[in-house]
Design a protein around this motif. Sequence first.
Motif: not given
Length: 151
Positions: A118-130
């Motif tokens: 039962d999902l309460h939060e989904v987070v993606l962490t990545h870098l910007n294009e630069a």
Amino acid sequence: MTSWSDVEQAEPDFAARARRILTAYRHLTLATLRADGSPRISGIEIDITDGELTFGSMPNARKGADLLRDPRFALHSATVDPPGDAPAGWPGEAKIAGLARCTGALEGATEGLAFTADLHEVVLTHLNEAGDRLVIEFWHPGKGLRTVERE
């Protein structure tokens, strides 16, 4: 209950990127809470089928006992280093927090308990294009998608 299909319906591109990261490697890390409230991390394999994120626990495994006592969990994708010559090529990391609902015994040859998230939060962490700023995308049920950039 918020299922994986709810994320897909609300934010299809975000859900597709999160799924790609979550399923790129077989082994992920699951955090549960011990009886004394301290954290426990364990290796885990997940499945996303029919709009549900599911996972299992082997017989007598502590993570299964943890989840039966306190269903709160955090799930973290496999962690890989950014390419040194092209940091923006880093696929990033996916994190999920929620409650694990025991759905009974695992089906098939493997014994143990089956859980649905039962999902309460989904987070993606990545870098910007630069490749010079950290981008954090948060999705919460009823709140939608929010993006923050950090140096």
